[in-house]
Design a protein around this motif. Sequence first.
Motif, PDB file in Angstrom:
ATOM      1  N   ARG A   1       0.820  -1.215   0.000  1.00 23.16           N
ATOM      2  CA  ARG A   1       0.000   0.000   0.000  1.00 23.16           C
ATOM      3  C   ARG A   1       0.852   1.262   0.000  1.00 23.16           C
ATOM      4  O   ARG A   1       0.410   2.318  -0.475  1.00 23.16           O
ATOM      5  CB  ARG A   1      -0.926  -0.024   1.217  1.00 23.16           C
ATOM      6  CG  ARG A   1      -2.048  -1.048   1.108  1.00 23.16           C
ATOM      7  CD  ARG A   1      -2.733  -1.278   2.425  1.00 23.16           C
ATOM      8  NE  ARG A   1      -3.865  -2.194   2.289  1.00 23.16           N
ATOM      9  CZ  ARG A   1      -4.377  -2.896   3.296  1.00 23.16           C
ATOM     10  NH1 ARG A   1      -3.852  -2.789   4.522  1.00 23.16           N
ATOM     11  NH2 ARG A   1      -5.399  -3.707   3.091  1.00 23.16           N
TER      12      ARG A   1
ATOM     13  N   ASP B   1      -5.973 -12.423  -4.597  1.00 19.08           N
ATOM     14  CA  ASP B   1      -6.372 -11.238  -5.351  1.00 19.08           C
ATOM     15  C   ASP B   1      -6.432  -9.986  -4.468  1.00 19.08           C
ATOM     16  O   ASP B   1      -6.149  -8.877  -4.935  1.00 19.08           O
ATOM     17  CB  ASP B   1      -7.735 -11.466  -6.009  1.00 19.08           C
ATOM     18  CG  ASP B   1      -7.661 -12.459  -7.154  1.00 19.08           C
ATOM     19  OD1 ASP B   1      -6.629 -12.486  -7.849  1.00 19.08           O
ATOM     20  OD2 ASP B   1      -8.629 -13.220  -7.345  1.00 19.08           O
ATOM     21  N   TYR B   2      -6.780 -10.155  -3.204  1.00 18.74           N
ATOM     22  CA  TYR B   2      -6.834  -9.009  -2.292  1.00 18.74           C
ATOM     23  C   TYR B   2      -5.453  -8.382  -2.149  1.00 18.74           C
ATOM     24  O   TYR B   2      -5.308  -7.139  -2.177  1.00 18.74           O
ATOM     25  CB  TYR B   2      -7.354  -9.465  -0.931  1.00 18.74           C
ATOM     26  CG  TYR B   2      -7.423  -8.363   0.100  1.00 18.74           C
ATOM     27  CD1 TYR B   2      -8.427  -7.397   0.054  1.00 18.74           C
ATOM     28  CD2 TYR B   2      -6.476  -8.278   1.111  1.00 18.74           C
ATOM     29  CE1 TYR B   2      -8.480  -6.374   0.995  1.00 18.74           C
ATOM     30  CE2 TYR B   2      -6.527  -7.268   2.058  1.00 18.74           C
ATOM     31  CZ  TYR B   2      -7.531  -6.321   1.993  1.00 18.74           C
ATOM     32  OH  TYR B   2      -7.571  -5.311   2.924  1.00 18.74           O
TER      33      TYR B   2
ATOM     34  N   GLN C   1      -4.502  -6.547  -5.375  1.00 18.81           N
ATOM     35  CA  GLN C   1      -5.184  -5.258  -5.472  1.00 18.81           C
ATOM     36  C   GLN C   1      -4.441  -4.182  -4.677  1.00 18.81           C
ATOM     37  O   GLN C   1      -4.331  -3.028  -5.117  1.00 18.81           O
ATOM     38  CB  GLN C   1      -6.618  -5.389  -4.969  1.00 18.81           C
ATOM     39  CG  GLN C   1      -7.524  -6.190  -5.895  1.00 18.81           C
ATOM     40  CD  GLN C   1      -8.839  -6.573  -5.236  1.00 18.81           C
ATOM     41  OE1 GLN C   1      -9.168  -6.091  -4.145  1.00 18.81           O
ATOM     42  NE2 GLN C   1      -9.606  -7.447  -5.872  1.00 18.81           N
ATOM     43  N   ALA C   2      -3.891  -4.572  -3.516  1.00 21.26           N
ATOM     44  CA  ALA C   2      -3.126  -3.626  -2.708  1.00 21.26           C
ATOM     45  C   ALA C   2      -1.850  -3.214  -3.431  1.00 21.26           C
ATOM     46  O   ALA C   2      -1.443  -2.049  -3.384  1.00 21.26           O
ATOM     47  CB  ALA C   2      -2.796  -4.243  -1.348  1.00 21.26           C
TER      48      ALA C   2
ATOM     49  N   GLN D   1      -1.414  -3.123  -6.695  1.00 23.42           N
ATOM     50  CA  GLN D   1      -1.797  -2.258  -7.820  1.00 23.42           C
ATOM     51  C   GLN D   1      -2.188  -0.858  -7.348  1.00 23.42           C
ATOM     52  O   GLN D   1      -1.738   0.147  -7.909  1.00 23.42           O
ATOM     53  CB  GLN D   1      -2.949  -2.892  -8.591  1.00 23.42           C
ATOM     54  CG  GLN D   1      -3.360  -2.110  -9.835  1.00 23.42           C
ATOM     55  CD  GLN D   1      -4.457  -2.820 -10.618  1.00 23.42           C
ATOM     56  OE1 GLN D   1      -5.113  -3.734 -10.114  1.00 23.42           O
ATOM     57  NE2 GLN D   1      -4.659  -2.403 -11.851  1.00 23.42           N
ATOM     58  N   LYS D   2      -3.005  -0.791  -6.315  1.00 24.13           N
ATOM     59  CA  LYS D   2      -3.461   0.513  -5.828  1.00 24.13           C
ATOM     60  C   LYS D   2      -2.318   1.338  -5.239  1.00 24.13           C
ATOM     61  O   LYS D   2      -2.286   2.556  -5.366  1.00 24.13           O
ATOM     62  CB  LYS D   2      -4.564   0.321  -4.783  1.00 24.13           C
ATOM     63  CG  LYS D   2      -5.882  -0.187  -5.367  1.00 24.13           C
ATOM     64  CD  LYS D   2      -6.930  -0.369  -4.280  1.00 24.13           C
ATOM     65  CE  LYS D   2      -8.238  -0.883  -4.856  1.00 24.13           C
ATOM     66  NZ  LYS D   2      -9.261  -1.110  -3.794  1.00 24.13           N
TER      67      LYS D   2
ATOM     68  N   GLN E   1     -12.785  -9.983   1.858  1.00 22.10           N
ATOM     69  CA  GLN E   1     -12.865  -8.606   1.377  1.00 22.10           C
ATOM     70  C   GLN E   1     -11.956  -7.663   2.150  1.00 22.10           C
ATOM     71  O   GLN E   1     -11.886  -6.476   1.844  1.00 22.10           O
ATOM     72  CB  GLN E   1     -14.308  -8.110   1.480  1.00 22.10           C
ATOM     73  CG  GLN E   1     -15.316  -8.939   0.711  1.00 22.10           C
ATOM     74  CD  GLN E   1     -15.058  -8.925  -0.792  1.00 22.10           C
ATOM     75  OE1 GLN E   1     -14.718  -7.884  -1.354  1.00 22.10           O
ATOM     76  NE2 GLN E   1     -15.211 -10.081  -1.441  1.00 22.10           N
TER      77      GLN E   1
END
Length: 340
Positions: A60, A78-79, A82-83, A85-86, A315
């Motif tokens: 992050r 995937d969670y 996503q971190a 990528q973000k 999530q």
Amino acid sequence: MASEPHGVELAHQCKALGLPTRVLWGADAIAKVASDELVDIVMAAIVGAAGLASCLAAARAGKRLLLANKEALVVGGDYFLQAVQKGGAKLLPIDSEHSAVFQSLPDDPSVWAERIDKIILTASGGPFRKRAPSSLRDVTPEQACAHPNWVMGRKISVDSATMMNKALEVIEAHFLFGARPEQIEVVIHPQSVIHSMVQYSDHSVVAQLGTPDMKVPIAYGLAWPNRMASGAAALDFRNMGALTFEAMDSHGHEQRFPGLKLAWHVLKGPAGSTAVLNAANEVAVEAFLLGKIRFDQIHAVNLDTLESVVTIAPQSLEDLLALDARSREKAKDMVRRLSI
């Protein structure tokens, strides 16, 4: 530091010596250091799911994240991606197999899907490659930790002996490289010279070779996109000898290493299944090392836990940690039933 008593003791010693040192401990402290603005590169090497929170913090914060802890991807899936990528982090694999794949791929990830036919992960076969499957019930922790090629910690050594480490690597390769489960293959290569390969759509194969020394992938991760001296010994092709390969469906390997197939099973299962497998395996290996279950019962604990835990797509970090905790309790119940 992970332990409060050790952290407090070290802090007292630093103060007594007059050192201007601040000592931190616990998971929150590790995550704080991993995301600190003064930190550019984070090497994630905490074994097991315990390293997930600090890996997420580094991701992050947009760090260059050298991932030696495969469980962050196995649990986070995937969670976790996503971190990455973000946060704008750069994720570089340090596992020798995944570093080898990464070094064999084109620089542009956008072309991987169209050009890659399959990823071939190599495995040494560990200390029991030639041992009769029926004799594995008598394996001791000392025997399981005696890897023929690599010097590793006890947990990872046991995973290598069961080839559960390769199952976790299959899962990691799926998330790292966007490969479908059926595009990932494992082949036994006892010499551990070819660390992994990529087969392209034209059926040409690119491989990365080197001595079995973690200095090479670590140096590559630190210097990327350049290279630096690693301190590892160079390959001597004049005296190397034969390089051999064995298919997983030959020589009784499927009976010897039943846990490997669980990788494809969980990748095709509900979201969160990979986290369940990882938690069960950590509990089972610890129980084996403590003498509570037999070596051949590690697979039984993993299989039973997968069948017992109902998963819902995580999530949040809290969801992942809760799933991990439920899985561990189920695995511990199975250990109690099997205890010798």
